[in-house]
Design an enzyme around this catalytic site. Structure first.
Site, PDB file in Angstrom:
ATOM      1  N   ASP A 147       0.825  -1.215   0.000  1.00 60.27           N
ATOM      2  CA  ASP A 147       0.000   0.000   0.000  1.00 60.27           C
ATOM      3  C   ASP A 147       0.862   1.269   0.000  1.00 60.27           C
ATOM      4  OD1 ASP A 147      -2.466   1.291   0.047  1.00 60.27           O
ATOM      5  OD2 ASP A 147      -3.275  -0.042   1.587  1.00 60.27           O
ATOM      6  N   TRP A 193      -3.041   3.375  -5.596  1.00 65.26           N
ATOM      7  CA  TRP A 193      -4.345   4.002  -5.854  1.00 65.26           C
ATOM      8  C   TRP A 193      -4.425   4.686  -7.216  1.00 65.26           C
ATOM      9  CZ3 TRP A 193      -2.442   7.295  -1.372  1.00 65.26           C
ATOM     10  CH2 TRP A 193      -2.205   6.501  -0.240  1.00 65.26           C
ATOM     11  N   GLY A 194      -3.475   4.389  -8.097  1.00 68.63           N
ATOM     12  CA  GLY A 194      -3.500   5.003  -9.409  1.00 68.63           C
ATOM     13  C   GLY A 194      -2.762   6.328  -9.477  1.00 68.63           C
ATOM     14  N   ASP A 214      -9.754   3.594  -3.846  1.00 69.95           N
ATOM     15  CA  ASP A 214     -10.496   2.468  -3.281  1.00 69.95           C
ATOM     16  C   ASP A 214     -11.931   2.375  -3.769  1.00 69.95           C
ATOM     17  OD1 ASP A 214      -8.216   2.289  -1.839  1.00 69.95           O
ATOM     18  OD2 ASP A 214      -9.154   2.414   0.127  1.00 69.95           O
TER      19      ASP A 214
END
Ligand SMILES: *[C@@H]1O[C@H](CO)[C@@H](O)[C@H](O)[C@H]1NC(C)=O
Ligand SMILES: *[C@@H]1O[C@H](CO)[C@@H](O)[C@H](O)[C@H]1NC(C)=O
Ligand SMILES: *[C@@H]1O[C@H](CO)[C@@H](O)[C@H](O)[C@H]1NC(C)=O
Ligand SMILES: *[C@@H]1O[C@H](CO)[C@@H](O)[C@H](O)[C@H]1NC(C)=O
Ligand SMILES: *[C@@H]1O[C@H](CO)[C@@H](O)[C@H](O)[C@H]1NC(C)=O
Ligand SMILES: *[C@@H]1O[C@H](CO)[C@@H](O)[C@H](O)[C@H]1NC(C)=O
Ligand SMILES: *[C@@H]1O[C@H](CO)[C@@H](O)[C@H](O)[C@H]1NC(C)=O
Length: 653
Positions: A147, A193-194, A214
């Site tokens: 993450d 998350w792009g 998300d």
């Protein structure tokens, strides 16, 4: 059981667009990974994966998501688990998962802390990559989801930073190298998350990468996320998959048709299929209907297809609220989904040509569990509110090709092809008549079409001959050939049309012309920006009197309004653009993202990367031999995004 505010799980850019860099080759994820992710109650759900038959269908990885560790490292500097949640420890959990013949997934973060909020802090892997990779390998982990929280050093490590001053890429590379150093094969899931358009760099570093922020437990999330797919779709391939985040199927927030649409789009995008609901434990059991969706073998087979190509948006009928997504499958098959975004049922009419197909010998209608043969031009079926018509087409002819044995109706010396598709009103279609291979006898053919009263007479001694014909937009055309010769097939091709660059348009109000960085805004090199309800671009073109009033317009647009912060509220990743002809009501196209380069660090921040989509626009055939075309964002404002997509040019077909 953990009660968690929806955590910032996540997912995964730097554009070196033209030269494809070497992709990670670790022999893993040759098809999109499938599995189950959660924050707790691992054992009973891992067991349920087996008992419910999901493991047999390919769901393999069981991943302990955020929340497993502690605020501090152990004395020896390693990450360790929270004993309240995992009394036996993570290695024992891994052994249990392995005893079920499933893969063991672990989670960490490329920041100083993991994402979890509302719990004591969870320490992250930044600056401890090798230690943590070694730990995960010693636990026999098979997958790492990595993450991006608390990672932005330049800003003092806030929880999230959607506009970091530096690319996340090097932090993901450091962990990849640490994993490789362990010698264990670990499927590596990049989860930034792009941010920084990872599709341009993540395939070199990871097996999957998140392309969106998300998923949230609301229906609107599906529209936002799928509108982020188009610029990333072509990066999917064996070993490397764009990730739309885990599935909400089974969480009792969607209707059955909504769950079908969600599962369909994720599967067709070749996203990892990661179940995110409690399957069976002390507190919960997945519903029969959700289990049936997650277990649909046909949809799973599309996701796991050996060709490994993601679908793309082929056509968006914005006014009707319908999308067509399609792409190739192995065995010369095509998958196509008609998505009904309306919150009411519709009678869906799918034009197969939107999927590049004219006719199909075999059609499987997956959610209706129905098969048909010899389907020509259109397939019709009721589609529930927010539902999807999902078809797999086999034994197909390409769009424009009508085989006489599949599509022709003979009557004496006449053969009629009905349901001939026209994308536009035009008198400039080319009809090619294909006779048998070596049929070089002298033949006469009378060609008539539903759109013109005068038959054409053609004489030929070749085995194929062409004629110019008229067709109307839609599928109600027919072509009749009167001839004593055998006709194998006919091909109908539409005219190329004429492209009008944005430089040919004059602007008014807020709209203005912009020169682009060299090489961008192809094929024009400039664009018109700031189209609003009070700013438009217009051009006057000569009327084609033979054409009729509805013409296919292919728009070349740019939209890189990436929804990161706004993902939690009203972000959609879309922009509107409208086209009005001769003062008639505007037609609206709500376009997805087009940017294929970093929204942070590339020369135009992705606002120089165009894409095209088409729509049928009425009102042509103006008086005085002229048609006025106005491009704008009519209706924008009043609580919706006032700015339209940027405009590079349009083709009138
Ligand atoms: C361990 O997890 C429990 C249950 O979620 C939580 O209450 C506790 O604060 C955690 N302990 C530490 C030291 O983080
Ligand atoms: C947890 O993290 C926050 C934000 O970084 C910090 O302010 C706080 O002091 C940390 N708490 C603990 C117990 O480490
Ligand atoms: C769709 O319509 C149903 C029934 O009218 C309603 O309950 C539901 O809230 C609507 N969904 C959305 C997302 O608006
Ligand atoms: C016309 O259709 C036939 C049959 O599908 C195909 O083999 C042929 O390549 C097509 N020709 C052209 C010019 O598209
Ligand atoms: C569009 O207008 C906004 C607001 O006036 C301005 O900040 C922006 O620079 C404009 N964009 C372009 C590309 O001209
Ligand atoms: C979206 O939500 C934000 C924050 O709540 C708000 O400021 C903005 O006006 C909204 N935009 C639209 C287009 O609704
Ligand atoms: C596009 O226009 C429709 C209709 O006005 C509106 O509902 C939608 O929010 C608009 N989308 C954007 C991104 O502005």
């Amino acid at each position: 059981m953990l009660q968690i505010s929806w955590p910032l799980l996540a997912a995964a850019g730097l554009a070196t667009a033209s030269r494809p860099a070497k992709r990670l080759d670790n022999g893993l994820a040759l098809t999109p990974p499938m599995g189950w992710n959660s924050y707790s109650i691992m054992q009973s759900n891992a067991k349920a994966l087996k008992e419910l038959g999901l493991a047999d269908l390919g769901y393999y990885y069981v991943t302990t998501d955020c929340g497993w560790t502690l605020p501090h490292r152990a004395k020896d500097g390693t990450l360790t688990w929270n004993e309240t949640i995992f009394p036996d420890g993570l290695p024992a959990l891994g052994d249990y998962i392995h005893s079920l013949d499933l893969g063991f997934g672990v989670y960490s973060d490329a920041g100083v802390q993991m994402c979890m909020t509302g719990l004591p802090n969870q320490t992250g892997s930044l600056y401890h990559e090798q230690t943590d990779a070694d730990t995960f390998a010693s636990w026999n982990a098979d997958l790492l989801k990595y993450d991006n929280c608390y990672s932005s050093k330049a800003r003092g490590y806030p929880n999230v930073d959607y506009e970091p001053l530096h690319s996340p890429r090097p932090r993901y590379k450091t962990m990849l190298e640490a994993l490789q150093d362990t010698g264990r094969k670990v499927l590596y899931q990049i989860c930034d998350w792009g941010v920084d358009f990872p599709s341009a760099w993540a395939p070199q570093l990871g097996n999957t990468w998140r392309i969106t922020n998300d998923i949230v437990p609301e229906w609107r999330t599906i529209w936002r996320q799928i509108n982020q797919l188009p610029p990333s779709a072509s990066y999917a391939g064996p070993g490397h998959w764009p990730d739309l985040d885990m599935l909400e199927v089974g969480n009792d927030i969607f209707t059955e048709p909504e769950e079908q649409t969600h599962f369909t789009l994720w599967a067709l995008a070749k996203s990892p299929l990661t179940i995110g609901c409690a399957l069976k434990d002390t507190f919960n059991a997945v519903s029969k209907s959700s289990l049936a969706i997650l277990s649909n073998k046909d949809v799973i087979a599309i996701n796991q297809d050996s060709l490994g190509k993601a679908v793309n948006l082929m056509r968006r009928y914005t006014d009707a609220g319908v999308d067509v997504w399609a792409g190739p499958l192995s065995g010369d098959r095509t998958v196509v989904a008609l998505v009904n975004w309306n919150n009411q049922s519709i009678s869906g009419q799918l034009h197969l040509s939107d999927a590049g197909v004219q006719s199909a010998g075999h059609v499987k209608d997956i959610w209706n569990d129905k098969t048909s043969s010899n389907v020509v031009t259109t397939y019709t079926g009721d589609v529930a509110a927010h539902g999807t018509l999902l078809l797999v087409l086999a034994d197909t002819t390409p769009a424009g090709t009508y085989r006489t044995d599949q599509c022709g109706h003979s009557n004496g010396d006449r053969v009629t092809y009905s349901n001939v598709y026209g994308m536009t009103d035009s008198g400039e279609y080319t009809l090619t008549i294909n006779f048998g291979k070596s049929n070089e006898d002298e033949k006469t053919v009378h060609v008539s079409t539903s759109a013109s009263s005068e038959p054409q007479k053609i004489r030929t001694s070749t085995n194929a001959v062409s004629a110019r014909i008229s067709l109307k937009a839609g599928s109600a055309n027919s072509i009749t050939l009167k001839t004593s010769a055998n006709v194998d097939s006919i091909n109908v091709s539409h005219p190329e049309g004429k492209f009008y660059a944005s430089t040919a348009f004059s602007v008014s109000g807020t709209a203005s012309h912009h020169k682009c960085t060299p090489g961008l805004c192809a094929p024009v090199g400039s664009k018109i920006a700031n189209l609003t309800a009070h700013g438009s671009a217009s051009v006057t073109v000569p009327t084609d009197k033979r054409a009729g009033s509805s013409r296919y317009i292919e728009l070349t647009y740019i939209n890189n309004d990436v929804s990161l912060d706004s993902a939690w509220t009203n972000g959609t990743n879309t922009r509107n653009i409208t086209v009005a002809v001769n003062g008639n009501a505007p037609h609206r196209l709500e376009v997805p993202l087009s940017g294929r380069s970093s929204e942070l660090f590339s020369p135009m921040k992705g606002w120089g990367d165009p894409a095209t989509l088409g729509m049928l626009v009425g009102g042509f055939g103006g008086a005085g031999g002229r048609d006025e075309i106005v491009v704008s964002n009519a209706g924008g404002g009043d609580g919706v995004q006032p700015y339209g997509a940027d405009f590079v040019g349009l083709r009138v077909v």
